[in-house]
Design an enzyme around this catalytic site. Structure first.
Site, PDB file in Angstrom:
ATOM      1  N   GLY A 283       2.639  -1.122   4.277  1.00  0.00           N
ATOM      2  CA  GLY A 283       2.722   0.299   3.969  1.00  0.00           C
ATOM      3  C   GLY A 283       4.161   0.713   3.719  1.00  0.00           C
ATOM      4  O   GLY A 283       4.731   0.471   2.655  1.00  0.00           O
ATOM      5  N   GLY A 284       4.763   1.313   4.720  1.00  0.00           N
ATOM      6  CA  GLY A 284       6.107   1.886   4.597  1.00  0.00           C
ATOM      7  C   GLY A 284       7.125   0.981   3.913  1.00  0.00           C
ATOM      8  O   GLY A 284       7.854   1.422   3.008  1.00  0.00           O
TER       9      GLY A 284
ATOM     10  N   SER B 122       2.992  -2.060  10.406  1.00  0.00           N
ATOM     11  CA  SER B 122       4.425  -2.116  10.693  1.00  0.00           C
ATOM     12  C   SER B 122       5.048  -3.485  10.417  1.00  0.00           C
ATOM     13  O   SER B 122       5.925  -3.932  11.152  1.00  0.00           O
ATOM     14  CB  SER B 122       4.708  -1.664  12.136  1.00  0.00           C
ATOM     15  OG  SER B 122       4.318  -0.302  12.309  1.00  0.00           O
TER      16      SER B 122
ATOM     17  N   GLU C  93      -5.880  -4.788  10.363  1.00  0.00           N
ATOM     18  CA  GLU C  93      -4.867  -3.760  10.584  1.00  0.00           C
ATOM     19  C   GLU C  93      -5.190  -2.999  11.864  1.00  0.00           C
ATOM     20  O   GLU C  93      -5.996  -2.053  11.837  1.00  0.00           O
ATOM     21  CB  GLU C  93      -4.837  -2.779   9.407  1.00  0.00           C
ATOM     22  CG  GLU C  93      -4.415  -3.394   8.104  1.00  0.00           C
ATOM     23  CD  GLU C  93      -3.780  -2.364   7.173  1.00  0.00           C
ATOM     24  OE1 GLU C  93      -2.658  -2.611   6.723  1.00  0.00           O
ATOM     25  OE2 GLU C  93      -4.380  -1.309   6.937  1.00  0.00           O
TER      26      GLU C  93
ATOM     27  N   ASN D 166       0.876  -1.173   0.000  1.00  0.00           N
ATOM     28  CA  ASN D 166       0.000   0.000   0.000  1.00  0.00           C
ATOM     29  C   ASN D 166       0.912   1.222   0.000  1.00  0.00           C
ATOM     30  O   ASN D 166       1.461   1.584   1.037  1.00  0.00           O
ATOM     31  CB  ASN D 166      -0.891  -0.019   1.247  1.00  0.00           C
ATOM     32  CG  ASN D 166      -1.687   1.264   1.420  1.00  0.00           C
ATOM     33  OD1 ASN D 166      -1.775   2.072   0.494  1.00  0.00           O
ATOM     34  ND2 ASN D 166      -2.266   1.445   2.595  1.00  0.00           N
ATOM     35  N   TRP D 167       1.066   1.814  -1.185  1.00  0.00           N
ATOM     36  CA  TRP D 167       2.003   2.942  -1.300  1.00  0.00           C
ATOM     37  C   TRP D 167       1.486   4.197  -0.593  1.00  0.00           C
ATOM     38  O   TRP D 167       2.236   5.142  -0.395  1.00  0.00           O
ATOM     39  CB  TRP D 167       2.246   3.281  -2.770  1.00  0.00           C
ATOM     40  CG  TRP D 167       3.056   2.270  -3.520  1.00  0.00           C
ATOM     41  CD1 TRP D 167       3.591   1.101  -3.027  1.00  0.00           C
ATOM     42  CD2 TRP D 167       3.438   2.340  -4.903  1.00  0.00           C
ATOM     43  NE1 TRP D 167       4.272   0.456  -4.031  1.00  0.00           N
ATOM     44  CE2 TRP D 167       4.196   1.182  -5.178  1.00  0.00           C
ATOM     45  CE3 TRP D 167       3.206   3.263  -5.926  1.00  0.00           C
ATOM     46  CZ2 TRP D 167       4.731   0.932  -6.446  1.00  0.00           C
ATOM     47  CZ3 TRP D 167       3.727   3.017  -7.182  1.00  0.00           C
ATOM     48  CH2 TRP D 167       4.485   1.861  -7.435  1.00  0.00           C
ATOM     49  N   LYS D 168       0.196   4.228  -0.300  1.00  0.00           N
ATOM     50  CA  LYS D 168      -0.438   5.445   0.239  1.00  0.00           C
ATOM     51  C   LYS D 168      -0.142   6.611  -0.714  1.00  0.00           C
ATOM     52  O   LYS D 168      -0.009   6.383  -1.916  1.00  0.00           O
ATOM     53  CB  LYS D 168       0.038   5.715   1.668  1.00  0.00           C
ATOM     54  CG  LYS D 168      -0.117   4.454   2.545  1.00  0.00           C
ATOM     55  CD  LYS D 168      -0.025   4.716   4.006  1.00  0.00           C
ATOM     56  CE  LYS D 168      -0.225   3.394   4.755  1.00  0.00           C
ATOM     57  NZ  LYS D 168      -0.301   3.561   6.187  1.00  0.00           N
TER      58      LYS D 168
ATOM     59  N   HIS E 163      -9.675   1.235   4.458  1.00  0.00           N
ATOM     60  CA  HIS E 163      -8.434   1.447   5.217  1.00  0.00           C
ATOM     61  C   HIS E 163      -8.725   2.419   6.359  1.00  0.00           C
ATOM     62  O   HIS E 163      -9.532   3.335   6.201  1.00  0.00           O
ATOM     63  CB  HIS E 163      -7.341   2.008   4.302  1.00  0.00           C
ATOM     64  CG  HIS E 163      -5.998   2.023   4.958  1.00  0.00           C
ATOM     65  ND1 HIS E 163      -5.632   3.008   5.846  1.00  0.00           N
ATOM     66  CD2 HIS E 163      -4.953   1.159   4.893  1.00  0.00           C
ATOM     67  CE1 HIS E 163      -4.412   2.741   6.296  1.00  0.00           C
ATOM     68  NE2 HIS E 163      -3.975   1.638   5.731  1.00  0.00           N
TER      69      HIS E 163
ATOM     70  N   GLY F 223       2.062   2.362  10.713  1.00  0.00           N
ATOM     71  CA  GLY F 223       3.037   3.434  10.576  1.00  0.00           C
ATOM     72  C   GLY F 223       3.689   3.849  11.883  1.00  0.00           C
ATOM     73  O   GLY F 223       4.361   4.878  11.951  1.00  0.00           O
TER      74      GLY F 223
ATOM     75  N   GLU G 124      -7.207   4.875   7.414  1.00  0.00           N
ATOM     76  CA  GLU G 124      -7.003   6.298   7.071  1.00  0.00           C
ATOM     77  C   GLU G 124      -8.217   6.847   6.326  1.00  0.00           C
ATOM     78  O   GLU G 124      -8.544   8.034   6.447  1.00  0.00           O
ATOM     79  CB  GLU G 124      -5.695   6.453   6.272  1.00  0.00           C
ATOM     80  CG  GLU G 124      -4.481   6.258   7.185  1.00  0.00           C
ATOM     81  CD  GLU G 124      -3.232   5.710   6.515  1.00  0.00           C
ATOM     82  OE1 GLU G 124      -3.125   5.743   5.282  1.00  0.00           O
ATOM     83  OE2 GLU G 124      -2.340   5.224   7.261  1.00  0.00           O
TER      84      GLU G 124
HETATM   85  P1  PGA Z   1       2.564   0.332   7.659  1.00  0.00           P
HETATM   86  O1  PGA Z   1       1.115   0.553   6.981  1.00  0.00           O
HETATM   87  O2  PGA Z   1       3.089  -0.978   7.107  1.00  0.00           O
HETATM   88  O3  PGA Z   1       3.378   1.513   7.220  1.00  0.00           O
HETATM   89  O4  PGA Z   1       2.348   0.277   9.118  1.00  0.00           O
HETATM   90  C1  PGA Z   1       0.235  -0.509   6.777  1.00  0.00           C
HETATM   91  C2  PGA Z   1      -1.043   0.001   6.141  1.00  0.00           C
HETATM   92  O5  PGA Z   1      -1.475   1.111   6.484  1.00  0.00           O
HETATM   93  O6  PGA Z   1      -1.631  -0.690   5.289  1.00  0.00           O
END
Ligand code: PGA
Length: 244
Positions: free
Chosen positions: A229-230, A208, A163, A9-11, A91, A169, A93
């Protein structure tokens, strides 16, 4: 055996130049089932660079509406034209910053399915909810909206992602036992609807996930991969998680 899957997930990260380097590195090294969920404007680039490779591509959201006067929204039919295989829906967010309700998330999942796109439906509790002992109640409520909206056949075509919001994050990963407990709980809820579908459903963990904790998490019986994500922005890390 259930399908193992690692989705990036590049966001809201990336650029044409950075993506090109990342995508070429990923497709060269992919040994597992991988997908990357990119921002909408880069889906055409993903299609151009990844078509014919072992790496699939997806979007990070999709409209619940079919078409029409919905400024800023992107329809599932449009995603399908760019070969999109997956769409993340719900998600945290989106739930937090865009007030997406459980019913909206379910409607988005339905719309994706209508166009042959696999929705990656995210559920998860906040830290306050976990500390109040509400984890199961929260994820059950989020999942219930999906169970109410989808037929058994449709349910058989979704991916779930657990999640925990406090792990996204933050560098704080759920322990493999904490994650496994919620995954097993979610699978049992799906099994109440249909045992076979529950047994086949991929339930990913996100929050994470890094190369050094992925193998541990993925060793658990109900954790079928990750939503990353990251660490999905670095080819080396993403591939290492895929290999895990
Ligand atoms: P993260 O994000 O791996 O940076 O914690 C995961 C996500 O939001 O899908």
């Amino acid at each position: 055996m259930r399908q193992k899957l690692v989705i990036g997930n590049w966001k809201m990260h990336g650029s044409l130049a950075a993506n090109e380097a990342l995508l070429n590195a990923i497709k060269g090294g992919a040994s597992a089932t991988l997908a990357v969920c990119a921002p909408f404007p880069y889906l055409a680039q993903c299609q151009a660079l990844l078509a014919g490779s072992a790496v699939a591509w997806g979007a990070q959201d999709v409209s619940a509406e079919a078409r029409g006067a919905f400024t800023g929204e992107v329809a599932a039919s449009m995603l399908a034209e760019f070969g999109v295989g997956y769409a993340i829906v719900g998600h945290s967010e989106r739930r937090t910053y865009h007030q997406e309700a459980d019913g909206t998330v379910a409607a988005k999942a339905l719309r994706a399915l209508e166009f042959g796109i696999t929705p990656v439906i995210c559920v998860g509790e906040t830290l306050a909810e976990r500390e109040a002992g509400q984890t199961e109640a929260v994820v059950a409520r989020q999942l219930q909206a999906v169970l109410d909206a989808l037929s058994v056949e449709q349910l058989g075509r979704v991916v779930l992602a657990y999640e925990p919001v406090w792990a996204i994050g933050t560098g704080k990963t759920a322990t493999k036992e904490q994650a496994q407990a919620v995954h097993a709980f979610l699978r049992a809820r799906v099994a109440e609807r249909d045992d076979g579908v529950a047994g086949r459903m991929a339930i990913l963990y996100g929050g994470s996930v890094k190369p050094d904790n992925a193998a541990d998490l993925f060793s658990m019986p109900d954790i079928d991969g990750g939503l990353i994500g990251g660490a999905s922005l670095k080819a080396e890390d993403f591939l290492a998680i895929g290999n895990a």
